[in-house]
Enzyme design. Sequence first.
Site: not given
Ligand code: MV4
Length: 445
Positions: A158, A200, A202, A290, A292, A295
């Site tokens: 990320k 991180e 996953f 966040n 803020r 929505v």
């Molecule tokens: C993740 C994850 C799985 N594992 N981190 C997506 C938005 C961003 N804020 C971080 N996100 C994610 N981080 C780890 N370590 C999966 C996502 C993610 C996700 C998170 C929330 C809502 C929808 C999502 C769709 C795809 C991936």
Amino acid sequence: MFKKILIANRGEIALRVIRTCREMGIKTVAVFSTADKDSLHVKFADEAVCIGKPSSADSYLNIPHIIAAAEITNADAIHPGYGFLAENSKFAKICGDHGIKFIGPTPDMINSMGDKVTAKETMIKAGVPVVPGVEGLLESVLHAKKSAKEIGYPVILKATAGGGGKGMRVVWEEKDIEKAFETAKAEAAASFKNDGIYMEKFVEEPRHIEIQVAGDQHGNVCHLSERDCSIQRRHQKLVEESPSPFMTDELRERMGQAAIKAAKAINYESVGTIEFLVDKHRNFYFMEMNTRIQVEHCVTEEVINFDLIKEQIKIAAGEKISGTSYYPKMHAIECRINAEDPYHDFRPSPGKITVLHTPGGHGVRVDSHVYAGYVIPPYYDSMIAKLITVAQTREEAIDTMHRALSEYVIEGIKTTIPFHLQLMKNEDFRKGNFTTKFLESFKMQ
Ligand code: MV4
């Protein structure tokens, strides 16, 4: 209390803020681009100032124009809404330098959560659970390889300046790590002018559950329970609800206390949201904060019967909050009505609304800036309304939502209404059986 608030935003959120200001006896100033001269927020405000050409950079992101508009109208505060300048610490600072109260957190608070690696380190120190990973930035491909081996695949890369899903890379095996590292770094540099990348573990098939918090200038912090935002498509939320169908009283207590710890760690002032990933074992991990109003704040308003914008304005004016937390008494669901075609990959569908009938009746709330004859400009995001239903139970809130969606008539453009109608009849959705992957396999009939 403030005498006059300038709203540095457009659309439904500008209208939402104007409504609360009117109830509080506060005068309002709308700002608008030339593309928005016929927008309702312009008509409903006490005063309105044109701040530039249609593109966001020339208008809603143009700080000198917005500050000038506040100065010529004598506004004593600015409400940034969401998006645009809402999490721009430079803007918050400039407001302060001009003697105008920014209705939100201080520039330092925005910065401490804007950099994700810094935010994570702060959370670890505060004792808030974070996703297992490497602390700090990845220094090299070799560092990434070593770290992934320790954490175990799959891992996710990320951008530290990212958020909301931009520039992320999931890596399933070692052979793909080098390319993922290089592309993630290049993408981060191009999107955020900051190529810092972190790693991180996953979390597979998580739920996205966030906790609404509020903190005042006197050190009081409370939580206002959760919203489930797992129904997303390409990181765009489509449906939010409270309470989460996955929540238990015990988990809410633990997540609520963690959210309070998170907000207290930065002496948070204003309303804000702590986003968590929740795995199938109900382990939860801090993802981002966040700083803020969001929505989807309305679902929280409906289940705890509370005006969050009023609270946000009172906090900015220095008033104390009670400091006790709030628990859902009802169930609320929000469907985002976007000018998009759900039958064609949700492609944008701007244009003129020729016919409009808005639903109503028991348990129905519509937050929208559109009217019959309104032309949706192509320059901004495609959300044209939020339809919120509230009932005693989740099942009833879903049934009310389906009924309200079937009353809704919007002609002249395509909308996400057909998608929501089908979702409300989906068996897995109705059972609360969904994760953030749900929409990847959802097919329109
Ligand atoms: C993740 C994850 C799985 N594992 N981190 C997506 C938005 C961003 N804020 C971080 N996100 C994610 N981080 C780890 N370590 C999966 C996502 C993610 C996700 C998170 C929330 C809502 C929808 C999502 C769709 C795809 C991936």
